[in-house]
Motif scaffolding. Structure first.
Motif, PDB file in Angstrom:
ATOM      1  N   ASP A   1      -7.031   5.667  86.446  1.00  0.00           N
ATOM      2  CA  ASP A   1      -7.687   6.307  85.189  1.00  0.00           C
ATOM      3  C   ASP A   1      -9.120   5.795  85.331  1.00  0.00           C
TER       4      ASP A   1
ATOM      5  N   GLU B   1      -3.637   1.953  81.719  1.00  0.00           N
ATOM      6  CA  GLU B   1      -3.298   3.346  81.743  1.00  0.00           C
ATOM      7  C   GLU B   1      -2.899   3.554  83.065  1.00  0.00           C
TER       8      GLU B   1
ATOM      9  N   LYS C   1       0.711   5.433  84.299  1.00  0.00           N
ATOM     10  CA  LYS C   1       0.827   6.500  85.056  1.00  0.00           C
ATOM     11  C   LYS C   1       1.640   6.343  86.220  1.00  0.00           C
TER      12      LYS C   1
END
Length: 116
Positions: free
Chosen positions: A6, A51, A55
């Motif tokens: 990210d 993030e 993911k």
């Protein structure tokens, strides 16, 4: 093995801090994490890291995994590491992981590698 990445503009974090102050940090950071992050670049790095971790776990941030389920700290050398809260670890069963965070040119980027 799964990889997540990210990237965040640091000025986006600065704007949120200016608008919401400490409430912005409390929205996604644990108190121990707030003690670690002193600059907007560091806060952006932690946002990107959470993030990236979500993911790599294949679920994103949402009902299955919240920002507060991910706890970022530093190892004895100052490198970022993370753990999951007890319930999240039961769900995701991480066996090995690695986290890298970097800042440059107005951006913070994070990469997470996870084995389950």
């Amino acid at each position: 093995m799964k990889i997540g990445t990210d990237i965040v503009q640091i000025n986006r974090i600065e704007k949120s801090l200016a608008q919401f102050g400490d409430k912005f940090k409390q929205r996604f950071l644990h108190p121990e994490e707030i003690e670690l992050v002193k600059k907007p670049a560091s806060i952006a790095g932690f946002w990107a890291a959470k993030e990236a971790i979500a993911k790599a776990l294949g679920c994103g941030i949402g009902s299955e995994l919240s920002f507060h389920d991910i706890i970022i700290s530093k190892d004895f050398r100052g490198a970022p590491i993370f753990s999951l809260g007890e319930e999240a670890q039961k769900t995701h069963k991480i066996t090995a992981c690695s986290l890298s965070i970097s800042h440059d040119g107005g951006f913070a980027i994070a990469v997470a590698v996870i084995s389950q």
